[in-house]
Design a protein around this motif. Structure first.
Motif, short mmCIF file in Angstrom:
data_model
loop_
_atom_site.label_atom_id
_atom_site.label_comp_id
_atom_site.label_asym_id
_atom_site.label_seq_id
_atom_site.Cartn_x
_atom_site.Cartn_y
_atom_site.Cartn_z
N TYR A 65 -6.19 -9.46 -6.52
CA TYR A 65 -7.01 -8.58 -5.32
C TYR A 65 -6.22 -6.99 -5.10
CZ TYR A 65 -9.07 -13.11 -4.98
OH TYR A 65 -9.49 -14.32 -5.16
N CYS A 66 -5.88 -6.51 -6.23
CA CYS A 66 -5.01 -5.25 -5.92
C CYS A 66 -6.13 -4.18 -5.51
CB CYS A 66 -4.15 -5.01 -7.34
SG CYS A 66 -5.08 -4.53 -8.66
N ARG A 67 -7.09 -4.19 -6.27
CA ARG A 67 -8.04 -3.20 -5.90
C ARG A 67 -8.63 -3.35 -4.33
NH1 ARG A 67 -13.48 -2.55 -9.80
NH2 ARG A 67 -11.98 -2.29 -11.20
N LEU A 68 -8.75 -4.48 -3.93
CA LEU A 68 -9.31 -4.33 -2.58
C LEU A 68 -8.13 -4.01 -1.56
CD1 LEU A 68 -11.04 -7.98 -2.33
CD2 LEU A 68 -12.01 -5.56 -1.87
N LEU A 69 -6.69 -4.45 -1.92
CA LEU A 69 -5.66 -4.14 -1.00
C LEU A 69 -5.43 -2.82 -1.07
CD1 LEU A 69 -3.17 -7.31 -1.65
CD2 LEU A 69 -4.95 -7.05 0.10
N LEU A 70 -5.83 -2.03 -2.20
CA LEU A 70 -5.36 -0.64 -2.19
C LEU A 70 -6.70 0.26 -2.15
CD1 LEU A 70 -3.08 -0.83 -5.46
CD2 LEU A 70 -2.58 -0.70 -2.92
N ASP A 71 -7.87 -0.28 -1.66
CA ASP A 71 -8.91 0.42 -1.27
C ASP A 71 -8.56 1.38 -0.06
OD1 ASP A 71 -11.28 1.24 -0.46
OD2 ASP A 71 -12.28 -0.56 -1.35
N ARG A 103 0.54 -1.19 0.12
CA ARG A 103 0.02 0.03 0.07
C ARG A 103 1.06 1.25 -0.04
NH1 ARG A 103 -5.38 -0.22 1.91
NH2 ARG A 103 -4.89 1.70 3.17
N ALA A 104 1.87 1.22 0.66
CA ALA A 104 2.67 2.38 0.88
C ALA A 104 3.37 2.79 -0.66
CB ALA A 104 3.98 2.27 1.77
N GLU A 105 3.69 1.65 -1.36
CA GLU A 105 4.44 2.00 -2.62
C GLU A 105 3.68 2.42 -3.69
OE1 GLU A 105 5.36 -2.26 -3.79
OE2 GLU A 105 6.80 -2.51 -2.33
N ALA A 106 2.49 2.68 -3.54
CA ALA A 106 1.49 3.15 -4.47
C ALA A 106 1.76 2.46 -5.88
CB ALA A 106 1.70 4.74 -4.65
N PRO A 107 1.64 0.98 -5.87
CA PRO A 107 1.86 0.36 -7.35
C PRO A 107 0.27 0.77 -8.16
CG PRO A 107 1.12 -0.88 -5.70
CD PRO A 107 1.32 0.16 -4.89
N PRO A 108 0.77 0.64 -9.59
CA PRO A 108 -0.34 0.48 -10.43
C PRO A 108 -1.30 -0.60 -10.12
CG PRO A 108 1.74 -0.01 -11.41
CD PRO A 108 1.97 0.26 -10.31
N CYS A 109 -2.72 -0.28 -10.31
CA CYS A 109 -3.59 -1.64 -10.02
C CYS A 109 -4.66 -1.40 -11.17
CB CYS A 109 -4.18 -1.33 -8.73
SG CYS A 109 -5.71 -2.36 -8.41
N GLU A 110 -4.44 -2.59 -12.08
CA GLU A 110 -5.53 -2.55 -13.08
C GLU A 110 -5.25 -1.46 -14.01
OE1 GLU A 110 -9.41 -2.88 -11.44
OE2 GLU A 110 -9.23 -5.06 -10.79
N GLY A 111 -4.03 -1.10 -14.15
CA GLY A 111 -3.73 -0.45 -15.15
C GLY A 111 -3.61 1.13 -14.77
N ARG A 112 -3.94 1.64 -13.43
CA ARG A 112 -4.24 2.97 -13.12
C ARG A 112 -3.31 3.12 -11.85
NH1 ARG A 112 -10.68 3.49 -12.77
NH2 ARG A 112 -11.27 3.30 -14.80
N ASP A 113 -2.57 4.21 -11.75
CA ASP A 113 -1.75 4.57 -10.73
C ASP A 113 -2.62 5.11 -9.50
OD1 ASP A 113 0.58 3.82 -11.89
OD2 ASP A 113 0.68 5.76 -12.86
N GLY A 114 -2.12 5.06 -8.36
CA GLY A 114 -2.76 5.47 -7.23
C GLY A 114 -1.89 6.28 -6.15
#
Length: 305
Positions: free
Chosen positions: A128-134, A57-68
């Motif tokens: 499950y990147c979307r859940l982990l980065l919610d 979560r701290a890395e702010a990795p891309p998830c499903e093609g989107r940066d966060g």
């Protein structure tokens, strides 16, 4: 936001049926995601997996093609770990209810196969990147079951961690209501000018607490009490005799800000809140984890004789 159950402007409470299905629409639905079969779980903390998830979560990795953006770490929650969720025994929400864990949102992920936390994390990132980065989740519990399967529970507690006892929370509602009254606003199609601040009324606060407590204990959501009382009768029991009496109620909001924001956003509740004819108010909440709404808020507005 609260359910749309405003009072008419003359302060005479509407008679409303039970709104069990409506209340449910204002509570987050817990869901379960499964990969493989999961056996019974036991309390073996998987601190390494939790650490890896927080690092991710701290890395702010891309998830499903989107940066966060980088996200704050999830806090390990012993009460969430004690839920003892078993995918084979029913839905997650039922397990949360049995454990008395009040959540605004909750999600469970159970995966089988990887023997090491790093390998489990790789699978979680892939699927499950979307859940982990919610950013809506703030609590986590991770463990492994007796057959080596990994379980991750993510949650957002329903009640704010700094939620004060109802007398202090009621006065916080007063502060926020007065801030709302200080500005002209539209309530539905009607424009209200700024109104004078309301004063705190101890009798109206007690009337609000009594009604919130009754709704929580008896699992209903209505201006009409289970004893048939209306807001004027409940206020009179506390020694308050008013020329005008009004009431707003809400269910499922975990702090005063959420309750007031919901009322301001609802035309009928907003009209009550902005009505310049009221001069005093009391507010309170009550909690019962066995009820559908979990937490119930009542605001009673009045003008004394």
């Amino acid at each position: 936001m609260p359910l749309p159950l405003p009072l008419p402007r003359n302060g005479d409470p509407d008679r409303l049926p039970r709104r069990r299905s409506a209340v449910l629409t204002h509570l987050a639905v817990a869901a379960t995601l499964l990969v493989g079969n999961a056996g019974p779980t036991h309390a073996e903390p998987a601190a390494e997996l939790t650490e890896l998830i927080n690092r991710y979560r701290a890395e702010a990795p891309p998830c499903e093609g989107r940066d966060g953006p980088p996200l704050t770490p999830l806090h390990s929650d012993a009460a969430l770990a004690a839920v003892g969720f078993d995918p084979g025994s029913g839905p997650l929400q039922a397990a949360l209810d049995r454990a008395g864990y009040l959540s605004a949102r909750a999600q469970a992920i159970v995966i089988g196969g990887p023997g090491q936390a790093g390998a489990a994390m790789t699978l979680l990132r892939e699927r499950y990147c979307r859940l982990l980065l919610d950013p809506g989740f703030t609590r986590i519990a991770s463990d492994r079951d007796a057959r080596g399967r990994w379980r991750v529970l993510l949650a957002q507690p329903l009640l704010a961690p700094d939620l004060a006892p109802w007398p202090q929370a009621g006065r916080e509602v007063l502060t926020q209501v007065n801030a709302a009254r200080a500005q002209a606003r539209l309530c539905g199609q009607r424009r209200y000018p700024a109104a004078r601040p309301l004063r705190w009324s101890a009798p109206l606060g007690q009337a609000a607490f009594g009604h919130s407590q009754d709704m929580a204990r008896q699992d209903y959501f209505d201006h009409r009490g289970r004893d048939g009382s209306d807001v004027a009768e409940r206020s009179a029991r506390q020694g308050y005799v008013g020329r005008r009496i009004g009431e707003n109620i809400a269910a499922g909001q975990g702090d005063p800000s959420a309750a007031v924001a919901g009322w301001v956003a609802s035309p009928g509740h907003c009209a009550n809140l902005m009505d310049p004819g009221y001069t005093e108010m009391g507010a309170a909440y009550a909690v019962d984890g066995a009820s559908i709404g979990k937490i119930y808020w009542t605001q009673v507005l009045g003008t004394p004789r």
